[in-house]
Motif scaffolding. Structure first.
Motif, PDB file in Angstrom:
ATOM      1  N   ASP A   2       1.140  18.308   3.200  1.00 26.98           N
ATOM      2  CA  ASP A   2       2.141  19.315   3.545  1.00 26.98           C
ATOM      3  C   ASP A   2       2.023  19.687   5.027  1.00 26.98           C
ATOM      4  O   ASP A   2       1.128  19.240   5.740  1.00 26.98           O
ATOM      5  CB  ASP A   2       2.029  20.546   2.634  1.00 26.98           C
ATOM      6  N   THR A   3       2.969  20.521   5.465  1.00 26.47           N
ATOM      7  CA  THR A   3       3.032  20.832   6.899  1.00 26.47           C
ATOM      8  C   THR A   3       1.807  21.604   7.383  1.00 26.47           C
ATOM      9  O   THR A   3       1.358  21.395   8.510  1.00 26.47           O
ATOM     10  CB  THR A   3       4.301  21.650   7.210  1.00 26.47           C
ATOM     11  N   LEU A  44      11.723  25.795   7.196  1.00 20.90           N
ATOM     12  CA  LEU A  44      12.052  24.636   8.023  1.00 20.90           C
ATOM     13  C   LEU A  44      13.499  24.687   8.512  1.00 20.90           C
ATOM     14  O   LEU A  44      13.926  23.824   9.282  1.00 20.90           O
ATOM     15  CB  LEU A  44      11.826  23.343   7.230  1.00 20.90           C
ATOM     16  N   ASN A  45      14.228  25.686   8.049  1.00 23.64           N
ATOM     17  CA  ASN A  45      15.626  25.809   8.441  1.00 23.64           C
ATOM     18  C   ASN A  45      15.992  27.284   8.530  1.00 23.64           C
ATOM     19  O   ASN A  45      16.741  27.809   7.714  1.00 23.64           O
ATOM     20  CB  ASN A  45      16.528  25.087   7.433  1.00 23.64           C
ATOM     21  N   CYS A  46      15.410  27.963   9.529  1.00 17.47           N
ATOM     22  CA  CYS A  46      15.675  29.389   9.676  1.00 17.47           C
ATOM     23  C   CYS A  46      15.822  29.735  11.146  1.00 17.47           C
ATOM     24  O   CYS A  46      15.546  28.910  12.024  1.00 17.47           O
ATOM     25  CB  CYS A  46      14.562  30.212   9.033  1.00 17.47           C
ATOM     26  N   ARG A  80       6.191  24.910  17.311  1.00 14.51           N
ATOM     27  CA  ARG A  80       6.135  23.935  18.396  1.00 14.51           C
ATOM     28  C   ARG A  80       5.682  22.579  17.870  1.00 14.51           C
ATOM     29  O   ARG A  80       6.199  21.534  18.271  1.00 14.51           O
ATOM     30  CB  ARG A  80       5.184  24.425  19.491  1.00 14.51           C
ATOM     31  N   TYR A  81       4.696  22.628  16.976  1.00 13.30           N
ATOM     32  CA  TYR A  81       4.212  21.397  16.364  1.00 13.30           C
ATOM     33  C   TYR A  81       5.319  20.750  15.523  1.00 13.30           C
ATOM     34  O   TYR A  81       5.543  19.537  15.588  1.00 13.30           O
ATOM     35  CB  TYR A  81       2.993  21.691  15.494  1.00 13.30           C
ATOM     36  N   LEU A  82       6.030  21.572  14.732  1.00  8.59           N
ATOM     37  CA  LEU A  82       7.091  21.047  13.868  1.00  8.59           C
ATOM     38  C   LEU A  82       8.227  20.439  14.686  1.00  8.59           C
ATOM     39  O   LEU A  82       8.796  19.416  14.296  1.00  8.59           O
ATOM     40  CB  LEU A  82       7.632  22.156  12.959  1.00  8.59           C
ATOM     41  N   VAL A  83       8.554  21.058  15.827  1.00  6.73           N
ATOM     42  CA  VAL A  83       9.596  20.506  16.708  1.00  6.73           C
ATOM     43  C   VAL A  83       9.139  19.165  17.270  1.00  6.73           C
ATOM     44  O   VAL A  83       9.901  18.188  17.289  1.00  6.73           O
ATOM     45  CB  VAL A  83       9.915  21.495  17.852  1.00  6.73           C
ATOM     46  N   VAL A  88      11.697  20.117  12.507  1.00  9.21           N
ATOM     47  CA  VAL A  88      12.728  21.133  12.720  1.00  9.21           C
ATOM     48  C   VAL A  88      13.387  20.850  14.059  1.00  9.21           C
ATOM     49  O   VAL A  88      12.802  20.199  14.926  1.00  9.21           O
ATOM     50  CB  VAL A  88      12.140  22.574  12.705  1.00  9.21           C
ATOM     51  N   LYS A  89      14.610  21.343  14.219  1.00 12.29           N
ATOM     52  CA  LYS A  89      15.343  21.067  15.452  1.00 12.29           C
ATOM     53  C   LYS A  89      15.060  22.095  16.537  1.00 12.29           C
ATOM     54  O   LYS A  89      15.018  21.753  17.725  1.00 12.29           O
ATOM     55  CB  LYS A  89      16.845  21.013  15.161  1.00 12.29           C
TER      56      LYS A  89
END
Length: 293
Positions: A2-3, A44-46, A80-83, A88-89
């Motif tokens: 997972d993330t 992930l989408n907020c 920042r890591y997810l981008v 995430v966008k």
């Protein structure tokens, strides 16, 4: 994976973060994701409104501004890591600014209180000798308790009177005063060879069974001797680090030298001790100067 797990691995292997940092990020982000889940929100989408509402919820349950600031920093780095991973966008924390938390003066012991604390392990049994060495070394160097727990035999040179402290980002040499050298020598000669039977163990300090000592275990040792000394202040291992810095500054040491001994990357972290000394002298002036009353 997972993330959160993936982010943990990134912190460990890419950022070379300490265990404390990884645990802190994990705790903060888990709480944030739990909040999102409870509100039926996809983290992930907020957008930023979600993060702001979460931070407001922390205020509603009495969390301090410094806690909110830390939480925001954790969430910001997570996104920042997810981008970067294209999960995430956009980073929903972009543009969010909190008012700067008021920097509190650290808890510092008076010199006589430190001497009283250091005098408590005064027996000749193995535990007293070990505890005496640890307390003396902590106050002699101002090291963090995690650094004390990580010390190896090769990190200390008693002939020269220095200890070598290092982590993944920096290293430093800190001198030892004679009392600390004597206490550690006593421990190395008379205690460690008896309690540490594993020849491959390089740890300087262990528990009485020769196993690794935890930070929590050492915290209990400090609390025990503080209670024994009758010290009413809330004493933690970090209190000795703060006291080390404040006492050096109070006696004329330069901030730059204290910064290097503490291992602060930024001198602004060290400057808080100047505020402590200034506050102390201001109080004395107001109390004792005949024209200040």
């Amino acid at each position: 994976m997972d993330t959160i797990e993936a982010f943990q691995q990134f912190l460990i292997h890419e950022k070379h973060s300490s265990d404390n940092t990884v645990q802190s990020y994990t705790r903060d982000i888990t709480q944030y994701i739990d909040y999102c889940t409870s509100q039926n929100i996809d983290y992930l989408n907020c957008d930023s409104n979600v993060v702001l509402k979460y931070l407001d919820s922390l205020s509603a349950i009495g969390k301090s501004e410094s806690t909110r600031t830390r939480m925001l920093a954790s969430i910001r780095n997570f996104y920042r890591y997810l981008v970067a991973q294209k999960l995430v966008k956009i980073n929903p924390t972009d543009g969010i600014r909190l008012k700067k938390a008021e920097q509190k003066l650290p808890g510092v012991m008076e010199a006589n209180e430190v001497m009283l604390l250091l005098s408590q392990p005064n027996g000749s049994d193995y535990k007293c000798i070990r505890d005496k060495a640890m307390l003396e070394l902590l106050y002699a160097t101002g090291m963090k308790v995690s650094e004390l727990m990580d010390l190896s035999l090769s990190d200390i040179n008693l002939q020269v009177g220095i200890v070598h402290l290092k982590n993944s980002k920096s290293e430093r040499i800190v001198p030892l005063y004679p009392g600390a050298i004597k206490a550690v020598q006593n421990y190395l000669r008379n205690v460690r060879p008896i309690i540490v039977l594993d020849e491959d163990c390089d740890a300087l300090f262990t528990n009485m069974n020769g196993q690794p000592m935890s930070r929590q275990g050492f915290w209990k040792i400090i609390k025990y001797y503080a209670d024994k000394a009758g010290i009413k202040k809330d004493i933690t291992p970090h209190t000795l680090r703060h006291s080390f810095a404040a006492h050096l500054l109070e006696n004329g040491a330069q901030l730059k030298d204290i910064q290097e001994m503490l291992g602060h990357a930024d001198i602004s972290s060290t400057q808080i001790y100047a505020q402590f000394v200034k506050s102390k002298y201001t109080q004395s002036y107001a109390r004792f100067h005949p024209l200040a009353k």
